[in-house]
Design a protein around this motif. Sequence first.
Motif, PDB file in Angstrom:
ATOM      1  N   TYR A 150       0.804  -1.066   0.147  1.00 19.03           N
ATOM      2  CA  TYR A 150      -0.050  -0.020   0.018  1.00 19.03           C
ATOM      3  C   TYR A 150       0.918   1.183  -0.031  1.00 19.03           C
ATOM      4  O   TYR A 150       0.414   2.351  -0.437  1.00 19.03           O
ATOM      5  N   ASN A 151       2.213   0.905   0.445  1.00 18.38           N
ATOM      6  CA  ASN A 151       2.950   2.394   0.580  1.00 18.38           C
ATOM      7  C   ASN A 151       4.303   1.982  -0.006  1.00 18.38           C
ATOM      8  O   ASN A 151       4.759   0.875  -0.349  1.00 18.38           O
ATOM      9  N   LEU A 152       5.286   3.042   0.122  1.00 20.06           N
ATOM     10  CA  LEU A 152       6.805   2.944  -0.133  1.00 20.06           C
ATOM     11  C   LEU A 152       7.437   1.736   0.713  1.00 20.06           C
ATOM     12  O   LEU A 152       7.952   0.960   0.250  1.00 20.06           O
ATOM     13  N   SER A 153       7.111   1.846   1.998  1.00 22.65           N
ATOM     14  CA  SER A 153       7.477   0.790   3.086  1.00 22.65           C
ATOM     15  C   SER A 153       7.142  -0.467   2.560  1.00 22.65           C
ATOM     16  O   SER A 153       8.013  -1.697   2.541  1.00 22.65           O
ATOM     17  N   ASP A 154       5.939  -0.860   2.239  1.00 21.04           N
ATOM     18  CA  ASP A 154       5.418  -2.069   2.147  1.00 21.04           C
ATOM     19  C   ASP A 154       6.176  -2.494   0.531  1.00 21.04           C
ATOM     20  O   ASP A 154       6.688  -3.760   0.556  1.00 21.04           O
ATOM     21  N   LEU A 155       6.344  -1.746  -0.497  1.00 22.05           N
ATOM     22  CA  LEU A 155       7.171  -2.009  -1.693  1.00 22.05           C
ATOM     23  C   LEU A 155       8.460  -2.480  -1.399  1.00 22.05           C
ATOM     24  O   LEU A 155       8.866  -3.337  -2.119  1.00 22.05           O
ATOM     25  N   LEU A 156       9.439  -1.718  -0.672  1.00 17.70           N
ATOM     26  CA  LEU A 156      10.635  -1.927  -0.466  1.00 17.70           C
ATOM     27  C   LEU A 156      10.810  -3.517   0.222  1.00 17.70           C
ATOM     28  O   LEU A 156      11.517  -4.181   0.002  1.00 17.70           O
ATOM     29  N   PHE A 157       9.707  -3.777   1.328  1.00 14.58           N
ATOM     30  CA  PHE A 157      10.006  -5.106   1.929  1.00 14.58           C
ATOM     31  C   PHE A 157       9.425  -6.229   0.924  1.00 14.58           C
ATOM     32  O   PHE A 157      10.239  -7.306   0.550  1.00 14.58           O
ATOM     33  N   HIS A 158       8.362  -5.729  -0.104  1.00 11.91           N
ATOM     34  CA  HIS A 158       8.039  -6.857  -1.060  1.00 11.91           C
ATOM     35  C   HIS A 158       9.176  -6.991  -2.094  1.00 11.91           C
ATOM     36  O   HIS A 158       9.234  -8.241  -2.478  1.00 11.91           O
ATOM     37  N   LEU A 159       9.916  -5.975  -2.546  1.00 12.11           N
ATOM     38  CA  LEU A 159      11.073  -6.180  -3.702  1.00 12.11           C
ATOM     39  C   LEU A 159      12.069  -6.917  -2.891  1.00 12.11           C
ATOM     40  O   LEU A 159      12.794  -7.849  -3.602  1.00 12.11           O
ATOM     41  N   CYS A 160      12.402  -6.827  -1.704  1.00 13.15           N
ATOM     42  CA  CYS A 160      13.245  -7.688  -0.625  1.00 13.15           C
ATOM     43  C   CYS A 160      12.968  -8.835  -0.419  1.00 13.15           C
ATOM     44  O   CYS A 160      13.648  -9.561   0.138  1.00 13.15           O
ATOM     45  N   SER A 161      11.650  -9.357  -0.730  1.00 16.96           N
ATOM     46  CA  SER A 161      11.185 -10.617  -0.230  1.00 16.96           C
ATOM     47  C   SER A 161      11.264 -10.954   1.187  1.00 16.96           C
ATOM     48  O   SER A 161      11.436 -11.985   1.839  1.00 16.96           O
ATOM     49  N   VAL A 162      10.854  -9.721   1.969  1.00 17.83           N
ATOM     50  CA  VAL A 162      10.884  -9.884   3.302  1.00 17.83           C
ATOM     51  C   VAL A 162       9.430  -9.445   3.822  1.00 17.83           C
ATOM     52  O   VAL A 162       8.828  -8.705   3.517  1.00 17.83           O
ATOM     53  N   GLU A 163       9.124 -10.501   4.811  1.00 12.09           N
ATOM     54  CA  GLU A 163       7.741 -10.053   5.394  1.00 12.09           C
ATOM     55  C   GLU A 163       7.946  -9.547   6.577  1.00 12.09           C
ATOM     56  O   GLU A 163       8.292 -10.113   7.355  1.00 12.09           O
ATOM     57  N   PRO A 164       7.439  -8.133   6.839  1.00  9.46           N
ATOM     58  CA  PRO A 164       7.460  -7.415   7.979  1.00  9.46           C
ATOM     59  C   PRO A 164       6.641  -7.899   9.119  1.00  9.46           C
ATOM     60  O   PRO A 164       5.444  -8.483   8.694  1.00  9.46           O
ATOM     61  N   ILE A 165       6.907  -7.800  10.508  1.00 10.49           N
ATOM     62  CA  ILE A 165       5.923  -8.189  11.620  1.00 10.49           C
ATOM     63  C   ILE A 165       5.135  -7.030  11.669  1.00 10.49           C
ATOM     64  O   ILE A 165       5.082  -5.890  10.852  1.00 10.49           O
ATOM     65  N   LYS A 166       3.802  -7.250  12.276  1.00  9.74           N
ATOM     66  CA  LYS A 166       2.834  -6.422  12.745  1.00  9.74           C
ATOM     67  C   LYS A 166       2.753  -5.781  14.069  1.00  9.74           C
ATOM     68  O   LYS A 166       3.239  -6.595  14.807  1.00  9.74           O
ATOM     69  N   VAL A 167       2.754  -4.644  14.211  1.00 11.10           N
ATOM     70  CA  VAL A 167       3.047  -4.012  15.534  1.00 11.10           C
ATOM     71  C   VAL A 167       2.009  -3.140  15.788  1.00 11.10           C
ATOM     72  O   VAL A 167       0.913  -3.019  14.980  1.00 11.10           O
ATOM     73  N   LEU A 168       1.769  -2.836  16.954  1.00 11.61           N
ATOM     74  CA  LEU A 168       0.452  -1.649  17.280  1.00 11.61           C
ATOM     75  C   LEU A 168       0.690  -0.514  16.375  1.00 11.61           C
ATOM     76  O   LEU A 168       1.799   0.071  16.512  1.00 11.61           O
ATOM     77  N   LYS A 169      -0.226   0.054  16.004  1.00 10.38           N
ATOM     78  CA  LYS A 169      -0.175   1.443  15.268  1.00 10.38           C
ATOM     79  C   LYS A 169      -0.053   2.393  16.517  1.00 10.38           C
ATOM     80  O   LYS A 169       0.660   3.496  16.176  1.00 10.38           O
ATOM     81  N   ARG A 170      -0.767   2.302  17.599  1.00 11.31           N
ATOM     82  CA  ARG A 170      -0.366   3.343  18.683  1.00 11.31           C
ATOM     83  C   ARG A 170       0.088   2.533  19.684  1.00 11.31           C
ATOM     84  O   ARG A 170      -0.517   1.723  20.404  1.00 11.31           O
ATOM     85  N   SER A 171       1.372   2.454  20.139  1.00 16.72           N
ATOM     86  CA  SER A 171       2.050   1.594  20.911  1.00 16.72           C
ATOM     87  C   SER A 171       1.792   1.592  22.451  1.00 16.72           C
ATOM     88  O   SER A 171       1.903   0.459  22.943  1.00 16.72           O
ATOM     89  N   ARG A 172       1.158   2.747  22.647  1.00 12.37           N
ATOM     90  CA  ARG A 172       0.832   2.732  24.188  1.00 12.37           C
ATOM     91  C   ARG A 172      -0.554   2.319  24.241  1.00 12.37           C
ATOM     92  O   ARG A 172      -1.344   2.266  25.272  1.00 12.37           O
TER      93      ARG A 172
END
Length: 645
Positions: A118-140
Amino acid sequence: MNIRLTHLVVRTRQTTEHIRFSEAVTFLYGPVGTGKSTVARLIDFCFGGDLERTPAIQQAFVSTVLGARLGEYECTLERGAEDNLAVRVTWSRGKDDFGSVNAPLSAGEMPLLDAEVYNLSDLLFHLCSVEPIKVLKRSRDPDSPMIRLSFRDIWRYCYLDQTHLDSSFFRLEDPFRGRKSQDAMRFFTGLHSERLSQLQADLYRTIAGQHGAREAVVQIRRFMARFDLGSESELTDQIGARERELRVAEERKRTLETNREASIHPTDELRSKLRDLSRIVSDLREAIIASQSMLAEQEALRAELITAKVKAGRAEQAGRVLDSVDYSRCPQCGSDISKRPSAVEQCRLCGTPSIATEARPGFDTEAVRRELNDRIDQISDSMNRRKQALERSEREFQRAESAKRLLDRQLADGLRRYDSAFVESIREADREIATLGERLRSLAQLQEMPRAINELEEKAGASQGRIDQLRSMIEDERHRFRFADENARAIAKKFKAIMLDVGFPGVSDEDDVVLDPRNWKPIVVHSEQKWGFWETGSGGKKTLFNVCYALAVHEVARERGMPVPNILIIDSPTKNISDDENPELVQSLYREIYRLAAAGNGAETQFLLIDSDLVEPEAELAGFSQKRMAGEPDAPSLISYYVGP
C-alpha cells in the motif's frame, strides 16, 4: 535483507552529477560544505525520509535518482525537490518481470500491486522478499490495530546521520520513535510476539466458545422444559401430520388451477418491461466487452512506456560515457584521424562548430523523465477509472439480469394464474398453504433445539482438543523466544568485543555488557557501576558508542541470519574525536569497520563512510573506493558550480 546501492544521480538546474558506490566501502572525504553529508541525505530522501533544505538544495536541486538492487530486482528510486508525498520506484527482473509505480509515503486505500503493498515501505519489503512483522499502530494503546512495521523504523539502524550521532541512541529516548526502534530490534532478533499474541487470542476465543456452548446447552434445556415442547421424536410426529395436511391443500390448489375455464388477462405491461430489460442487458454486455478490450490496450501501452523510460535512461548513460571520448579512428569507416589537426572551435570528426556541441543542460533528460512518469501515471489513472466503470457496468448487468429473470417468472406466473374466475379460491388455498408452511417452519426450528444441544455438546468436547493444541503451540512459541534471547546476548557480547578492539575509554575485559530486551538499551556493568549511552559524558564517546553498537548489530545479523539490511551509512564516525589527540582510537575504529567489510564471505555489509579526513585500510581491501570532495577542479563538490553558504 539484501539492499545494495549502485549509483546516485543528482540533477541540478545546470548540471547532472553522478556518484557510484562500491560493493564494499565507499569513502567520501573533504572539507566542510562540499556536499558529503548531502549524498547520505539524498539516499535517505529516496528511501522516504525528509531532506534538509540547505541553501545549496534550495537554489540548485531539481531531482535525484538512486540506483539499487533490492533483493533480486534492479531498481531506481526517483524523487523531485517538490515530491513530498511519494517516491517513483521502477524495478525489473529478467525480461518479463518489471513495473513502475508512484509509491506514496503513507498507505492509501487501494493496493499498489496484487500483493499487500500500500505504500513505499510495503513495496521495499516486497521487492526484498521480506515479510515485516505487525506492530501496534499506537504503541501505548493495547486496543490499537496491528499494522506492518515500517521500513523507516529499521532504516534507523542502517543510517547513522551526523545530527543525531552524538545526541541520540537510535531515538530510544523519544516516547514515540523509541517504541518503533524497539519494534525494529524485536524484528531483527525474532523477539516479536505477533504470533504469540495471535495464539493467545485464539486460545482465549476457543475457551470462551467452549464455555458459551456449554452455557447454551443449559439454557436450551431450561427453555424446552418450561414450555413443554416435548422431545425430538414428538416434534417429528407433529411435523409429519402438518406435512400431510400441506400436501392435501397443495393438491386442492393444483386442481383449481387445472380446471379453470376463465380466460387469461393480457400481460402487455410485463411484456413491454421484459423487452426493455432485454435491450439493456444486450447493451451492457457489449459495453463490458468494449471496456475489457480497451483495458488490455492500455496495459500494453503502459508496458511500452515503462520500457521506453528504461531505454531513455540507458541512452543518457551511453551518451555520457561517449561524450568525452577522444577518437583516433573514424567510428564510421575506421580511417586514422589521430594526426588530423584540430581546428579551434570545431569538432575534429565532422567539422561542426563547437557552439553546436556545447553541453546541453540537464533539463532535457529531466523533461523526458517527468513526461514519461506523467504518461505512466495518466494511463494508470485512466485504467483505474475504466476498471471502476467496468465494475459498475458488471454490477448493473447482474442487476438487469436478475430483474429480467424475476419478470420472466412473474410473466409465467401471471399467464398461469391470473384468472379472475377463480382468484378467490386460489387466495384461500394460498392462505391455508402459508399457514401450514409457517407452522412447519416453526416446528422445524423447534426440532433443531435438541439437535443443537447435541451439536453444542460435541463442539464443547472438540474445543478441548483445540485448547490443548493451542497451549502446546504457545509453549513452543515461547521456547522459540529462547533463540531470540540468544541473538540479543550475541549482540551484547559482540558490542563488548568491538568496544575492546576499538579501545573504548573506560571499558575493560572484566566488564559485562547487558542488553535488556524490554528496552533494548545496552548497559556496561563495571563492578557496582552501571552506565549506558546517556552516561558516557563526552560527545566523542557518545559517537563511538553509537558506531560500535551499529557494527555489532550488523555483524551479528550477518553471522546469525537476522533480517537487518546489509548496508551501513555512517556520516562522520569520528565526530568530536580528534585525529591529532586520539590517532590510535581513530585508526582502531576504522580498522574494525574495514574488518567487518572484509569478513562477509559473500554476504558483506556495504559501507558508505563520510568524514573530513581519509583513513585508508591498512591492508588491501577489495571493493574499497574513495572520493575527495573539496570544491576544486580535480575534486569538485557535489554541486560543482555552486558557490555559497
